[in-house]
Scaffold this motif. Structure first.
Motif, PDB file in Angstrom:
ATOM      1  N   LEU A  52       0.850  -1.184   0.000  1.00 58.24           N
ATOM      2  CA  LEU A  52       0.000   0.000   0.000  1.00 58.24           C
ATOM      3  C   LEU A  52       0.886   1.233   0.000  1.00 58.24           C
ATOM      4  O   LEU A  52       1.800   1.340   0.812  1.00 58.24           O
ATOM      5  CB  LEU A  52      -0.872  -0.015   1.258  1.00 58.24           C
ATOM      6  N   ARG A  53       0.607   2.157  -0.915  1.00 63.31           N
ATOM      7  CA  ARG A  53       1.459   3.342  -1.005  1.00 63.31           C
ATOM      8  C   ARG A  53       0.695   4.501  -1.625  1.00 63.31           C
ATOM      9  O   ARG A  53      -0.060   4.323  -2.580  1.00 63.31           O
ATOM     10  CB  ARG A  53       2.679   3.011  -1.879  1.00 63.31           C
ATOM     11  N   VAL A  54       0.918   5.674  -1.057  1.00 66.86           N
ATOM     12  CA  VAL A  54       0.454   6.910  -1.680  1.00 66.86           C
ATOM     13  C   VAL A  54       1.623   7.392  -2.526  1.00 66.86           C
ATOM     14  O   VAL A  54       2.723   7.592  -2.010  1.00 66.86           O
ATOM     15  CB  VAL A  54       0.076   7.969  -0.624  1.00 66.86           C
ATOM     16  N   VAL A  55       1.397   7.522  -3.815  1.00 67.11           N
ATOM     17  CA  VAL A  55       2.455   7.899  -4.750  1.00 67.11           C
ATOM     18  C   VAL A  55       1.934   9.041  -5.610  1.00 67.11           C
ATOM     19  O   VAL A  55       0.771   9.024  -6.033  1.00 67.11           O
ATOM     20  CB  VAL A  55       2.832   6.710  -5.672  1.00 67.11           C
ATOM     21  N   LYS A  56       2.795  10.001  -5.878  1.00 68.15           N
ATOM     22  CA  LYS A  56       2.394  11.067  -6.801  1.00 68.15           C
ATOM     23  C   LYS A  56       2.008  10.412  -8.128  1.00 68.15           C
ATOM     24  O   LYS A  56       2.665   9.483  -8.585  1.00 68.15           O
ATOM     25  CB  LYS A  56       3.543  12.055  -7.008  1.00 68.15           C
ATOM     26  N   ASN A  57       0.948  10.903  -8.721  1.00 68.11           N
ATOM     27  CA  ASN A  57       0.415  10.276  -9.930  1.00 68.11           C
ATOM     28  C   ASN A  57       1.425  10.207 -11.066  1.00 68.11           C
ATOM     29  O   ASN A  57       1.499   9.198 -11.775  1.00 68.11           O
ATOM     30  CB  ASN A  57      -0.858  10.992 -10.379  1.00 68.11           C
ATOM     31  N   ASN A  58       2.223  11.258 -11.249  1.00 69.47           N
ATOM     32  CA  ASN A  58       3.221  11.231 -12.321  1.00 69.47           C
ATOM     33  C   ASN A  58       4.251  10.133 -12.086  1.00 69.47           C
ATOM     34  O   ASN A  58       4.668   9.450 -13.027  1.00 69.47           O
ATOM     35  CB  ASN A  58       3.926  12.591 -12.447  1.00 69.47           C
ATOM     36  N   LEU A  59       4.666   9.968 -10.834  1.00 77.41           N
ATOM     37  CA  LEU A  59       5.635   8.913 -10.514  1.00 77.41           C
ATOM     38  C   LEU A  59       5.000   7.537 -10.705  1.00 77.41           C
ATOM     39  O   LEU A  59       5.644   6.608 -11.198  1.00 77.41           O
ATOM     40  CB  LEU A  59       6.151   9.077  -9.087  1.00 77.41           C
ATOM     41  N   ALA A  60       3.739   7.398 -10.320  1.00 77.14           N
ATOM     42  CA  ALA A  60       3.043   6.123 -10.478  1.00 77.14           C
ATOM     43  C   ALA A  60       2.901   5.761 -11.956  1.00 77.14           C
ATOM     44  O   ALA A  60       3.069   4.603 -12.332  1.00 77.14           O
ATOM     45  CB  ALA A  60       1.676   6.181  -9.810  1.00 77.14           C
ATOM     46  N   ARG A  61       2.612   6.761 -12.800  1.00 78.86           N
ATOM     47  CA  ARG A  61       2.494   6.500 -14.246  1.00 78.86           C
ATOM     48  C   ARG A  61       3.803   5.948 -14.802  1.00 78.86           C
ATOM     49  O   ARG A  61       3.805   5.024 -15.616  1.00 78.86           O
ATOM     50  CB  ARG A  61       2.117   7.785 -14.982  1.00 78.86           C
ATOM     51  N   ILE A  62       4.908   6.530 -14.371  1.00 77.10           N
ATOM     52  CA  ILE A  62       6.219   6.065 -14.833  1.00 77.10           C
ATOM     53  C   ILE A  62       6.492   4.657 -14.295  1.00 77.10           C
ATOM     54  O   ILE A  62       6.979   3.787 -15.011  1.00 77.10           O
ATOM     55  CB  ILE A  62       7.327   7.042 -14.396  1.00 77.10           C
ATOM     56  N   ALA A  63       6.155   4.431 -13.031  1.00 76.74           N
ATOM     57  CA  ALA A  63       6.437   3.141 -12.381  1.00 76.74           C
ATOM     58  C   ALA A  63       5.688   1.975 -13.019  1.00 76.74           C
ATOM     59  O   ALA A  63       6.227   0.874 -13.131  1.00 76.74           O
ATOM     60  CB  ALA A  63       6.114   3.226 -10.898  1.00 76.74           C
ATOM     61  N   VAL A  64       4.441   2.188 -13.425  1.00 77.63           N
ATOM     62  CA  VAL A  64       3.653   1.077 -13.982  1.00 77.63           C
ATOM     63  C   VAL A  64       3.871   0.870 -15.471  1.00 77.63           C
ATOM     64  O   VAL A  64       3.366  -0.099 -16.040  1.00 77.63           O
ATOM     65  CB  VAL A  64       2.140   1.238 -13.677  1.00 77.63           C
ATOM     66  N   LYS A  65       4.616   1.758 -16.081  1.00 80.93           N
ATOM     67  CA  LYS A  65       4.914   1.608 -17.510  1.00 80.93           C
ATOM     68  C   LYS A  65       5.634   0.278 -17.733  1.00 80.93           C
ATOM     69  O   LYS A  65       6.471  -0.126 -16.953  1.00 80.93           O
ATOM     70  CB  LYS A  65       5.783   2.778 -17.978  1.00 80.93           C
TER      71      LYS A  65
END
Length: 172
Positions: A52-65
């Protein structure tokens, strides 16, 4: 406080590693929840094999790529907490569903769920939560495999008893 470039890279790396091995994900808006409520959610997540993590959306977009969760990139809007199932496909959904059962936590709003490279609407949370755990699935499989053997054993015992009765032999 702004994150440094190094901190951003570490977050992206950590979330990418989790996303690469996770079975499913749930994204929920946490606006209106207290720190104590989020702490309770985090503790329950650790107990249930959910990242479980709160992640900035831009960072999350990069991470799930380039992962099975690349499909969620367009859904990453607003203040979200991401829950990734690491032990079985339904664990993150069960965690969020159970958390929302408490009236005090009803401010949490599920935005979407993702499984098998597909982003599904929040209404699918219940269905995902009903998926069996690994142990439940193995127990069901064992029962299915054992049923024909049990039937075969009962048939052999009945045949043995029938032959013994015909021969006048008592098996008592």
């Amino acid at each position: 406080m702004a994150l440094t470039l190094q901190e951003k890279k570490e977050i992206i790396s950590e979330v990418a590693a989790v996303a690469a091995s996770a079975y499913s994900a749930v994204a929920a808006e946490y606006r209106g929840l207290t720190v104590a409520q989020l702490t309770t959610l985090r503790q329950n997540a650790r107990k249930n094999g959910v990242y479980l993590r709160v992640v900035k959306n831009n960072l999350a977009r990069i991470a799930v790529k380039d992962t099975a969760f690349e499909c969620i990139q367009d859904g990453l809007v607003g203040p979200l907490v991401l829950a990734f199932s690491q032990e079985d496909p339904g664990s993150a959904a069960r965690l969020i569903k159970d958390f929302k059962k408490d009236k005090a936590n009803d401010k949490m709003e599920v935005k979407f769920v993702a499984i098998d490279g597909k982003m599904l609407p929040a209404s699918e949370l219940e269905r995902l939560a009903k998926l069996p755990t690994r142990d439940q699935a193995l127990a069901t499989l064992a029962a299915v495999l054992r049923a024909p053997l049990d039937k075969f054993a009962r048939t052999l015992a009945a045949l043995r008893d029938q032959k013994a009765e015909a021969a006048g032999i008592s098996l008592d």
